[in-house]
Scaffold this active site. Structure first.
Site, PDB file in Angstrom:
ATOM      1  N   ASP A  33       0.847  -1.199   0.000  1.00 54.29           N
ATOM      2  CA  ASP A  33       0.000   0.000   0.000  1.00 54.29           C
ATOM      3  C   ASP A  33       0.882   1.247   0.000  1.00 54.29           C
ATOM      4  O   ASP A  33       1.883   1.321   0.714  1.00 54.29           O
ATOM      5  CB  ASP A  33      -0.921  -0.003   1.229  1.00 54.29           C
ATOM      6  CG  ASP A  33      -2.084   0.958   1.066  1.00 54.29           C
ATOM      7  OD1 ASP A  33      -3.223   0.487   0.937  1.00 54.29           O
ATOM      8  OD2 ASP A  33      -1.837   2.184   1.063  1.00 54.29           O
ATOM      9  N   ILE A  34       0.486   2.224  -0.805  1.00 56.51           N
ATOM     10  CA  ILE A  34       1.279   3.448  -0.937  1.00 56.51           C
ATOM     11  C   ILE A  34       1.228   4.290   0.343  1.00 56.51           C
ATOM     12  O   ILE A  34       2.162   5.054   0.623  1.00 56.51           O
ATOM     13  CB  ILE A  34       0.809   4.236  -2.187  1.00 56.51           C
ATOM     14  CG1 ILE A  34       1.914   5.124  -2.729  1.00 56.51           C
ATOM     15  CG2 ILE A  34      -0.464   5.014  -1.927  1.00 56.51           C
ATOM     16  CD1 ILE A  34       1.647   5.618  -4.145  1.00 56.51           C
ATOM     17  N   ASN A  89     -12.689  -3.258   2.894  1.00 55.68           N
ATOM     18  CA  ASN A  89     -13.624  -2.136   2.905  1.00 55.68           C
ATOM     19  C   ASN A  89     -14.559  -2.294   1.712  1.00 55.68           C
ATOM     20  O   ASN A  89     -14.097  -2.539   0.593  1.00 55.68           O
ATOM     21  CB  ASN A  89     -12.867  -0.814   2.805  1.00 55.68           C
ATOM     22  CG  ASN A  89     -11.998  -0.552   4.019  1.00 55.68           C
ATOM     23  OD1 ASN A  89     -12.365  -0.928   5.131  1.00 55.68           O
ATOM     24  ND2 ASN A  89     -10.854   0.063   3.820  1.00 55.68           N
ATOM     25  N   GLY A  95     -16.236   2.573   3.631  1.00 53.59           N
ATOM     26  CA  GLY A  95     -14.995   3.333   3.505  1.00 53.59           C
ATOM     27  C   GLY A  95     -14.127   2.927   2.321  1.00 53.59           C
ATOM     28  O   GLY A  95     -12.931   3.197   2.304  1.00 53.59           O
ATOM     29  N   GLN A  96     -14.736   2.286   1.315  1.00 55.15           N
ATOM     30  CA  GLN A  96     -13.954   1.859   0.144  1.00 55.15           C
ATOM     31  C   GLN A  96     -13.623   3.068  -0.727  1.00 55.15           C
ATOM     32  O   GLN A  96     -14.519   3.803  -1.143  1.00 55.15           O
ATOM     33  CB  GLN A  96     -14.746   0.822  -0.670  1.00 55.15           C
ATOM     34  CG  GLN A  96     -13.949   0.243  -1.822  1.00 55.15           C
ATOM     35  CD  GLN A  96     -14.727  -0.828  -2.584  1.00 55.15           C
ATOM     36  OE1 GLN A  96     -15.878  -1.124  -2.248  1.00 55.15           O
ATOM     37  NE2 GLN A  96     -14.101  -1.381  -3.596  1.00 55.15           N
ATOM     38  N   HIS A 102     -10.269  -5.489  -3.250  1.00 53.70           N
ATOM     39  CA  HIS A 102      -8.931  -5.696  -2.693  1.00 53.70           C
ATOM     40  C   HIS A 102      -9.047  -6.044  -1.224  1.00 53.70           C
ATOM     41  O   HIS A 102      -9.971  -5.620  -0.534  1.00 53.70           O
ATOM     42  CB  HIS A 102      -8.041  -4.466  -2.882  1.00 53.70           C
ATOM     43  CG  HIS A 102      -8.628  -3.200  -2.326  1.00 53.70           C
ATOM     44  ND1 HIS A 102      -9.567  -2.457  -3.015  1.00 53.70           N
ATOM     45  CD2 HIS A 102      -8.427  -2.552  -1.151  1.00 53.70           C
ATOM     46  CE1 HIS A 102      -9.903  -1.404  -2.290  1.00 53.70           C
ATOM     47  NE2 HIS A 102      -9.237  -1.447  -1.145  1.00 53.70           N
ATOM     48  N   HIS A 104      -6.932  -5.790   2.270  1.00 56.77           N
ATOM     49  CA  HIS A 104      -5.784  -5.256   3.002  1.00 56.77           C
ATOM     50  C   HIS A 104      -5.275  -6.344   3.940  1.00 56.77           C
ATOM     51  O   HIS A 104      -6.077  -6.973   4.651  1.00 56.77           O
ATOM     52  CB  HIS A 104      -6.202  -4.079   3.899  1.00 56.77           C
ATOM     53  CG  HIS A 104      -6.723  -2.877   3.179  1.00 56.77           C
ATOM     54  ND1 HIS A 104      -5.969  -1.752   2.959  1.00 56.77           N
ATOM     55  CD2 HIS A 104      -7.943  -2.613   2.641  1.00 56.77           C
ATOM     56  CE1 HIS A 104      -6.697  -0.842   2.323  1.00 56.77           C
ATOM     57  NE2 HIS A 104      -7.895  -1.334   2.118  1.00 56.77           N
TER      58      HIS A 104
HETATM   59  P1  5GP Z   1      -9.777   1.309   0.382  1.00 56.26           P
HETATM   60  O1  5GP Z   1     -10.082   2.492   1.236  1.00 56.26           O
HETATM   61  O2  5GP Z   1     -10.398   1.414  -0.982  1.00 56.26           O
HETATM   62  O3  5GP Z   1     -10.028  -0.002   1.053  1.00 56.26           O
HETATM   63  O4  5GP Z   1      -8.196   1.339   0.221  1.00 56.26           O
HETATM   64  C1  5GP Z   1      -7.506   1.674  -0.933  1.00 56.26           C
HETATM   65  C2  5GP Z   1      -6.034   1.633  -0.591  1.00 56.26           C
HETATM   66  O5  5GP Z   1      -5.306   1.737  -1.804  1.00 56.26           O
HETATM   67  C3  5GP Z   1      -5.572   2.760   0.325  1.00 56.26           C
HETATM   68  O6  5GP Z   1      -5.020   2.220   1.519  1.00 56.26           O
HETATM   69  C4  5GP Z   1      -4.535   3.507  -0.520  1.00 56.26           C
HETATM   70  O7  5GP Z   1      -3.425   3.934   0.232  1.00 56.26           O
HETATM   71  C5  5GP Z   1      -4.140   2.484  -1.565  1.00 56.26           C
HETATM   72  N1  5GP Z   1      -3.755   3.057  -2.841  1.00 56.26           N
HETATM   73  C6  5GP Z   1      -4.464   3.979  -3.551  1.00 56.26           C
HETATM   74  N2  5GP Z   1      -3.813   4.292  -4.689  1.00 56.26           N
HETATM   75  C7  5GP Z   1      -2.671   3.540  -4.698  1.00 56.26           C
HETATM   76  C8  5GP Z   1      -1.593   3.414  -5.637  1.00 56.26           C
HETATM   77  O8  5GP Z   1      -1.535   4.063  -6.685  1.00 56.26           O
HETATM   78  N3  5GP Z   1      -0.605   2.553  -5.306  1.00 56.26           N
HETATM   79  C9  5GP Z   1      -0.625   1.811  -4.162  1.00 56.26           C
HETATM   80  N4  5GP Z   1       0.411   0.988  -3.947  1.00 56.26           N
HETATM   81  N5  5GP Z   1      -1.626   1.901  -3.260  1.00 56.26           N
HETATM   82  C10 5GP Z   1      -2.633   2.759  -3.526  1.00 56.26           C
END
Ligand code: 5GP
Ligand code: ZN
Length: 115
Positions: A33-34, A89, A95-96, A102, A104
């Site tokens: 994760d970034i 999420n 909170g998606q 995906h 985590h």
């Molecule tokens: P969500 O809130 O949708 O469950 O989480 C999305 C996750 O994707 C976040 O934790 C965010 O930091 C990660 N993310 C979003 N854009 C990128 C990206 O371009 N590269 C990487 N490695 N992670 C990303």
């Protein structure tokens, strides 16, 4: 395999956006994760574009099993030896933020930033 050219995770799967990969096979990609919430924080992503967990059906059971089943082996490979957390999420109230399914997987010593 279905892909959405506007989807950031589809663009990572296709190599258009770089990511630090932790695992790849014919169905799944795993990358760090970034903005990690934990010392080790990876995202297990199906290569196929599925919008969220709310969209999965019985035909995705094997894929979901593979995603979850990969987590312990990955954590072991990444040096996590004291437990980890799995989060999916889902949808607006879940909170998606990225609308490509995906999982985590987070490990390492507490405190974590979120969750
Ligand atoms: P969500 O809130 O949708 O469950 O989480 C999305 C996750 O994707 C976040 O934790 C965010 O930091 C990660 N993310 C979003 N854009 C990128 C990206 O371009 N590269 C990487 N490695 N992670 C990303
Ligand atoms: Zn996608």
């Amino acid at each position: 395999m279905s892909a959405d050219s506007h989807c950031i995770f589809c663009r990572i799967v296709s190599g258009q956006i770089p990511a630090k990969k932790a695992h790849e096979d014919d169905e799944l990609l795993v990358f760090h994760d970034i903005h990690p919430w934990a010392p080790v924080h990876v995202l297990i992503v199906p290569k196929q574009h599925i919008t969220s967990l709310a969209e999965v059906g019985p035909e995705h059971a094997a894929l979901l099993g593979r995603m979850l089943g990969l987590a312990p082996r990955l954590m072991q490979q990444l040096g996590v030896d004291n437990g980890f957390r799995v989060v999916v999420n889902t949808g607006a109230d879940g909170g998606q933020e990225v609308h490509h399914l995906h999982m985590h997987v987070m490990g390492g010593p507490r405190p974590w930033l979120r969750g």
